[in-house]
Design an enzyme around this catalytic site. Structure first.
Site, PDB file in Angstrom:
ATOM      1  N   ARG A 181       0.859  -1.185   0.000  1.00 42.93           N
ATOM      2  CA  ARG A 181       0.000   0.000   0.000  1.00 42.93           C
ATOM      3  C   ARG A 181       0.894   1.233   0.000  1.00 42.93           C
ATOM      4  NH1 ARG A 181      -1.796   1.224   6.213  1.00 42.93           N
ATOM      5  NH2 ARG A 181      -0.032   0.251   7.224  1.00 42.93           N
TER       6      ARG A 181
ATOM      7  N   CYS B 209       2.796   8.048  -6.084  1.00 41.29           N
ATOM      8  CA  CYS B 209       3.555   9.299  -6.116  1.00 41.29           C
ATOM      9  C   CYS B 209       2.574  10.446  -5.897  1.00 41.29           C
ATOM     10  CB  CYS B 209       4.245   9.444  -7.470  1.00 41.29           C
ATOM     11  SG  CYS B 209       4.744  11.140  -7.819  1.00 41.29           S
TER      12      CYS B 209
ATOM     13  N   ASN C 167      -5.455   7.508   3.862  1.00 40.30           N
ATOM     14  CA  ASN C 167      -5.166   6.848   5.135  1.00 40.30           C
ATOM     15  C   ASN C 167      -3.679   6.978   5.431  1.00 40.30           C
ATOM     16  OD1 ASN C 167      -6.252   4.972   7.301  1.00 40.30           O
ATOM     17  ND2 ASN C 167      -4.468   3.806   6.580  1.00 40.30           N
ATOM     18  N   GLU C 168      -3.368   7.521   6.573  1.00 37.98           N
ATOM     19  CA  GLU C 168      -1.965   7.624   6.993  1.00 37.98           C
ATOM     20  C   GLU C 168      -1.075   8.117   5.845  1.00 37.98           C
ATOM     21  OE1 GLU C 168      -0.769   3.921   8.790  1.00 37.98           O
ATOM     22  OE2 GLU C 168      -1.866   4.340  10.626  1.00 37.98           O
TER      23      GLU C 168
ATOM     24  N   CYS D 102      10.693  11.041  -7.833  1.00 35.74           N
ATOM     25  CA  CYS D 102      10.653  10.714  -9.261  1.00 35.74           C
ATOM     26  C   CYS D 102      10.726  11.967 -10.125  1.00 35.74           C
ATOM     27  CB  CYS D 102       9.395   9.911  -9.572  1.00 35.74           C
ATOM     28  SG  CYS D 102       7.893  10.907  -9.648  1.00 35.74           S
TER      29      CYS D 102
ATOM     30  N   GLU E 117      -7.150   5.353  15.384  1.00 32.27           N
ATOM     31  CA  GLU E 117      -6.669   3.974  15.467  1.00 32.27           C
ATOM     32  C   GLU E 117      -5.816   3.822  16.719  1.00 32.27           C
ATOM     33  OE1 GLU E 117      -4.467   2.418  12.220  1.00 32.27           O
ATOM     34  OE2 GLU E 117      -5.799   3.210  10.691  1.00 32.27           O
TER      35      GLU E 117
ATOM     36  N   TRP F 169       3.574  -5.429  13.678  1.00 36.51           N
ATOM     37  CA  TRP F 169       4.657  -4.865  12.860  1.00 36.51           C
ATOM     38  C   TRP F 169       5.880  -4.462  13.681  1.00 36.51           C
ATOM     39  CZ3 TRP F 169       4.955  -0.268  15.172  1.00 36.51           C
ATOM     40  CH2 TRP F 169       3.770   0.284  15.678  1.00 36.51           C
TER      41      TRP F 169
ATOM     42  N   GLU G 110      -1.771  -8.042   8.031  1.00 35.86           N
ATOM     43  CA  GLU G 110      -2.188  -7.577   9.355  1.00 35.86           C
ATOM     44  C   GLU G 110      -2.961  -8.629  10.141  1.00 35.86           C
ATOM     45  OE1 GLU G 110      -2.339  -2.787   8.953  1.00 35.86           O
ATOM     46  OE2 GLU G 110      -4.099  -3.845   8.184  1.00 35.86           O
TER      47      GLU G 110
ATOM     48  N   HIS H   2      -2.499  -8.606  13.867  1.00 32.76           N
ATOM     49  CA  HIS H   2      -2.813  -7.381  14.587  1.00 32.76           C
ATOM     50  C   HIS H   2      -4.103  -7.663  15.346  1.00 32.76           C
ATOM     51  CE1 HIS H   2      -3.768  -3.226  15.441  1.00 32.76           C
ATOM     52  NE2 HIS H   2      -2.672  -2.800  14.842  1.00 32.76           N
TER      53      HIS H   2
END
Lengths: 674, 674, 674
Positions: free
Chosen positions: A113, A117, A151-152, A159, A303, A311, A351, A354
């Site tokens: 994920r 760019c 997300n995050e 590049c 979260e 992780w 995950e 988790h």
């Protein structure tokens, strides 16, 4: 364009919810378990782009329709994500330039994920198109309570598309190459630019790269990624002008200047994953920062993990009770919502180990679910009292992302100097003394505060010194430290003697700063004022020493060894109605505590007379001006708390509390002033 | 198609031999020294492709002809390699795609070895053509005794050719993308595939990659490299249906599933390079594994070093005597040949400081040569008795490559959990108690064994739980450990409570597994049954704890601390006629020994009554059912061994042995039952 | 072509000077401060290419004209750099192949410095053109005193242009591929070359690369970079046949064979940046090496830091007094100039926190400036006496770059074996005993010396053994160590028993060398001759052991443990009129001191009778044969020095010195024999 400001109306409690990973037969059971756990909101659609757009331009919303309806029909609010954080696999083939590239030229691949760019036109176009479809379809859906963009947001890219965008950004900032060349000191090492197209991102070089270029690139990248957010937000606002929009931050995440982002985000949300060994101040600092980003507005913990994550190098469970204290601590520091990642533990993928509210075992009959349900019930209990209350801080710490970027870019004086760590040195002491802390930017209005700490304020942008002087001269107390007042906004040294524009305010001249190796240290010899002892006291110090000359300031402690023996290590300068302190080294925790205690003396609202050491206290004040006091007992013994006022109500137990309150070990008490 | 099965007919003794690196004037001296050292086989032509095919399609066999004739004329068997492990330099120019590529996109170069891509059509074509020429030319040569395909097959490739082949492999495995998407849990993180061409190898990504994709890629790569082997084998078989074919394995080499390879290899051979500090069990485990790969068929040590190697960080010599014990230990565990790398120490190149039978000094008058000659003479002495004998094990350890790949792929619960290390924990104890161990796969018939150990059996493929239940219910004793019964063949969690399909057999439910940081540990409090002490005993444990609930099993030890205090750490469940043990942590060696001793009680064939601690014993049984007993004394004192039977003959000394036998320190005794 | 040989005529004192980084308003102040500090030379134009050539072929010398005039008008000599170390940004766009590439294929970018490929034709052409313009313009300028070609020549490149140039270099060296294949042992691992174009630089490979190829590549790269120097030198000489040309070396910099470079450089200059913890011998070794490169000719310290640097992990200041001692030590060991990086501390860019004579504060009123001014004044005081004096050494250490490259290329016996470290082991003892040391190459005439040390002389090129035998047989004393006499110029082992061609000279046969892990060690048991004690003495030894057999030599110490117990560890062989020592391990410092003391006994010129331990002494002899004695007291107490002669004059204090002299702690005394 207006935005709903009374959100949320009750404490949000819930989790990321990924029903698309499960057969629909599981969904009804999910709802049953959500209700058992007290869940009122879930974040959905975080990573569904490949589900929603199976091939370019062809959309499929059947599953999402069913999920939204499921939530709507069960009165569970949807925090609807835009799903743009992980482009589908086909996209790397159809639009190869959407994938990001490292500074040493490695192009990333799909299969995980966050591989896009931020300056890819294709990415911007495709994500806006997806969001338009989502917003058009669900803008009036009863389940829709909040938008969750991407997300995050995270990694940088180097590049060729980013190179082009970087040039545009620089043109806007500098107008001419001459200005840029000056700002970047390109006369050093033959780097003068005569053509805009010769400017590239700071990619790998055989020796040190240009620190001003690195600094601008971080600023540019933070802006580029913010543009991705705005690109989606703009589309959403067209359809839902009153639904709040968030994106989940990642604590004090160095790559993105969240202070810069915050005005564009309707409600701050944060993902917080402390190690299982984290101390209370390490979570509190996050909550205080998040509350500060929008100047006291309540934020959401978007979260956190119910127990173990997957992780870290090793992933032990949170020990029983820890999660409950962490959730209440979030609220105590200004959160109006606590959610988890995730509701149901994944069966496969990266995950799967988790933890989640519903574990692999699948029922409500296990420790983790029961704990989540207990917290859910407690949040419901305190919700009506807490929502709408605010926190008032008398102390601020200056936190500045540009300073962070500049101070940590090598080749600098010391790779041991970490800005966030130095912020923590002072925050820890303040937290230990139960001072609620706001975080502010150096240019912010400091008049609401009585005390301001500005550790390692290396970069002084125009107006900042004046702002600090104004604060102190009108009665404020400022504490700053070594390696402050060194450079300007382009990371160019302010000449004429350190600490540059702060020299007058601090009343000192720093002839030399001397970063130490880990083998080196010194002692600060402190007098009676700070140590409280007639004979004074010695405290070890580490990391850094300086050769300080007094120019009006008074010494409160001196170095005991080395060539700056007897030179000042701690100084105070009276300036107008206030005082400006300077600490020329990193003292040990004990001395930091002494300094903080001394400087803060006489400030603070002593609601509670006698509070045992190790008990954390915060206060939220409701619309009627009544205190809601949070008390956390992390000691091993019953904490006996004496209260100045005589009448409170305990929100969790329902009991009435008079002058005295016992908090059992590992427990939290929340009491409302009657 | 048949294959000669009586090979070898005497213990093979020899080395890699590279005469093409030397002037032919050296060759006759080589033969003289080979005879002095007792060499009867050499591996040749390992790295000669550039010699044999100076340009594409043009072959030159003059040198090899002379080498083969030299060996044939001197009655030295040739283990003839196919030379395909290092393509000639010109090949990277003519066929650029034969070179392999790392997961982060770096293309390898010639100038070393093993730089070929296993899925390069050019590589497959060119290697088959070379082998065809070799087989056609030498199939009837008197020196030819064995084929040696390639050499130390190894590294993975991530190039575009591999991507194409991966898709084919996946199509074959999954038929449809829907099946693949389900197996890979692609609904997580938006990875759903709609086009086969979007699937790529697990190349670098910004965050964790898909564990199911990684698992399949390892399986695919092991298969791809096996196809290279089969590609050559097929050509060889056309010409020599009865000459055995081998390829040298590299101990427990994670990238290649040797159990999968073994049926295709006629005779197992292995390269073994223990560090100079290796303990006896660390070499024994290799030998037992190699013997097990083809279910007890003798194997060959293809490479070992006479003394120092060149590729460790520091390369001390093997201390005098160590090599001799290692050679005999190999035979004691089922080897019918011990060869070295290499016969004559190289003058130049990367391996010039790797020791050899003939050192740079060049004569027979040095320690290393004399040692090799002594061992050669001893191998000759025992050869006729040993060849044809077999080893019978009552204990098996389940070893599973797919489990290995799955359990060690992060993001997992702990980077400290190493599968092979956990196998070693239990093997070490069994070896210390002189139990001969077979290695088996989880699906194998377990009825030959009385005890089966299955450490960390994380992945349970269809049929495996039933296989284990069958074994236990018919009287077997099974020991398994923490983190077993977690996922299926696609690395998807088996829902409903750990240990999933083993829950019934083990009679427990594991509510949580808790991987510890290196700072964390616990104590197992064990009762009388295991400790042998009325008051019980405490044993430290590390790495991992679990929250275990008994569902029919009996606790044999409990955790002494933390939130699972007094919960079971060791359990036994009676199941049918047998018993199934579970160990929920990594106990210290002492407790592992106690458990093994307790579980194994009553099994084993006690040929020897009184065997001092530290003496290793194995038994090979010859065609007449007579025991050949190997006794290794690695203690510092004379080992006095009492024998149950009264009459043996010592093969090395020729003496008759009655009830008692003294083995001097550092010595081995090999006695044949009369 | 002739070259001015009487340069310099006074001790050079100054710094890098970068006025182009400053407004011209600063320049006059710079001159004022230079005069205050005693500066008489500055290095300019180091990194100005982008200033001088704003676009390809278009030059601009206005600024440089003004700088040169400024210096000329103020009688400050210019060390004029050619500015070619950092090509302008536009050049990577116009000539993309000028940028260098790592061995794993990463192309470097502009934005730092040193990013050029030494074999780029474009780079060679453009740099020569620039230099031609510079030389044409300034050849007769009164300020021009020295040329400074490029700057800190350094990194290697592995690009395709380098591949082509490498083939040319190899063709010249080997003529035929057959010779190359033999030299590189390409029969190992199938690397035989049949086409020159198949040869590439040693780029990344899956396993170890070819050590002979690596060795040649280092030699080739050192030569390629030297060609860049010669490319510029040739142009300069056309215009200024009498102006000396230098380029600044970087101490013992492994990538470049400075012995090979030295004949082409008119005057040796060096950049020396010892860590703040460096001991006296660690700087002395650099100075002795630099003096040796041109056989005693004075050298210049081109760069050193006045105090802190910016590129270490942490960058403490030099403690007060250290710099002064270091400057005088340079002169004491043969320097005729000490310059700094840099004059005025940069305001921006990567080096802004590197200290300078003029700090950010900007005045003469700080510690660092005052210190520099003091040293400047002292240099002026001693200048007329010192310039023209020479140093005479009786001891030489053989230092050989090719040996260095060969011995440290893995796969070797030990990654702990560092050549320069082993040189240091022996140098440290010699320095501690105040022996002035020359460094020589193995082929050099050794007759000027009485003692020669040759640590780890692994590679023996043709003629070297004979050279050493000639030296010893005519009365010299040679000390060599373990791992000597192993390979020839192609890194091929010299067969027949170590130490190969030194076996006769040393009178020993080394059956095995045994590199130890860090956990391993041994003891050398030494007799009375070396230890001075009747009962002998034990000394620890590390790193390496050997199995040594005496073949005429005498043992002076034996190993006390392991399988070579009682075998020789230290041997002496009488050979002709001299003696050849061998040390088969790395003894501790104490034993090295004993050996050095023993071997050196009876050599040396004892000008001073009684010199306290810890006082460093060197002697320069002026044209009249008078001694200039330098005495450094780094102990904590006054050093009382007794002099054999009765009359000296102290150059720094002006006092007359008779038989006794007190040197205060931290001070230096420089006395001239009357």
């Amino acid at each position: 364009m207006t935005m709903q400001t009374s959100f949320p109306q009750s404490i949000l409690y819930g989790a990321d919810y990924n029903p698309e990973q499960w057969p629909s037969s599981t969904w009804e059971e999910d709802i049953r378990l959500m209700k058992l756990a007290g869940v009122n909101m879930v974040s959905i659609n975080i990573f569904s782009w490949s589900l929603l757009e199976p091939q370019s331009g062809e959309y499929s919303f059947d599953t999402l329709d069913r999920i939204m309806d499921l939530l709507g029909n069960n009165d569970i609010m949807a925090d609807l994500a835009t799903s743009t954080a992980s482009p589908p696999p086909w996209m790397s083939r159809v639009f190869p330039e959407i994938t990001c590239v490292t500074s040493d030229g490695k192009r990333m691949n799909h299969g995980s994920r966050c591989h896009f760019c931020p300056n890819s036109k294709d990415y911007r176009h495709k994500s806006a198109a997806l969001v338009r479809n989502l917003a058009r379809r669900y803008h009036a859906h009863r389940a829709l309570a909040m938008w969750h963009v991407n997300n995050e947001y995270g990694p940088y890219c180097y590049c060729d598309n980013c190179a082009i965008a970087f040039r545009h950004w620089l043109r806007k900032r500098y107008q001419t190459l001459g200005t840029l060349n000056y700002a970047w000191s390109t006369s050093v090492w033959s780097q003068t630019y005569y053509n805009w197209e010769d400017i590239i991102p700071p990619r790998i070089t055989p020796q040190q790269s240009n620190p001003s270029q690195e600094l601008d690139y971080q600023h540019f990248m933070s802006d580029s990624i913010l543009e991705c957010f705005l690109n989606e937000k703009q589309v959403i606002r067209e359809f839902t002008p009153n639904i709040p929009i968030t994106t989940n931050f990642m604590v004090a995440y160095k790559p993105l200047d969240y202070f810069n982002w915050a005005p564009h985000v309707d409600i701050i949300s944060v993902d917080i994953y402390p190690p299982h060994t984290a101390q209370a101040w390490e979570t509190a600092i996050t909550f205080d920062l998040m509350r500060s980003l929008k100047r006291g507005q309540p934020f959401i913990v978007m979260e956190q993990t119910p127990s173990q994550v997957n992780w870290m190098q090793q992933n032990p469970h949170k020990r029983p009770g820890n999660l409950r204290l962490q959730c209440h601590q979030a609220v105590a520091h200004g959160a109006d919502g606590v959610l988890y990642f995730q509701f149901r533990q994944a069966k496969g993928g990266p995950e799967k180990f988790h933890s989640a509210i519903v574990s692999h075992e699948g029922t409500e009959h296990n420790r983790i679910f029961k704990q989540a349900a207990q917290i859910g019930a407690e949040m419901k209990k305190i919700s009506s009292v807490v929502v709408g209350s605010k926190i008032k801080a008398e102390v601020a710490i200056i936190l500045d992302w540009q300073n962070w970027w500049a101070v940590e870019y090598l080749p600098g004086p010391s790779d041991q100097l970490k800005y966030w760590e130095q912020i923590g040195v002072w925050y820890r002491a303040l937290h230990g003394q139960n001072r609620i802390v706001d975080f502010v930017r150096p240019e912010d209005d400091l008049s609401p505060y009585r005390l301001v700490f500005a550790p390692v304020l290396y970069q002084i942008r125009p107006g900042v010194a004046e702002n600090l002087e104004r604060f102190v001269s009108t009665g404020g107390r400022l504490v700053t430290t070594f390696f402050s007042g060194i450079v300007d906004e382009h990371d160019q040294v302010i000449l004429g003697g350190y600490p540059g524009p702060l020299r007058n305010l601090l009343g000192i001249w720093v002839e030399e700063f001397d970063p130490w190796t880990p083998e080196m240290s010194n002692i600060v010899r402190v007098g009676k004022e700070l140590s409280g002892k007639d004979e004074g006291e010695d405290y070890p110090c580490h990391l850094w020493g300086e050769l300080v000359h007094l120019e009006g300031a008074t010494s409160y402690g001196v170095f005991k060894h080395d060539y700056y023996v007897n030179h000042a290590a701690i100084t105070k300068n009276k300036f107008g109605k206030g005082e400006a302190w300077y600490v020329a080294t990193k003292p040990n925790d004990k001395l930091v505590n002494e300094i903080v205690g001394h400087v803060a003396a006489g400030t603070g609202k002593d609601v509670i007379v006698d509070l045992p050491v190790g008990v954390e206290k915060t206060i939220r004040v409701n619309a009627n001006g009544k205190d809601i006091i949070f008390l956390f007992n992390r000691t091993g013994e019953v904490a006996k708390v004496s209260l100045r006022r005589s009448s409170y109500k305990s929100l969790l137990t329902g009991e009435t509390v008079k002058h005295e309150l016992d908090v059992t070990p590992g427990d939290v008490a929340i009491i409302l002033q009657s």
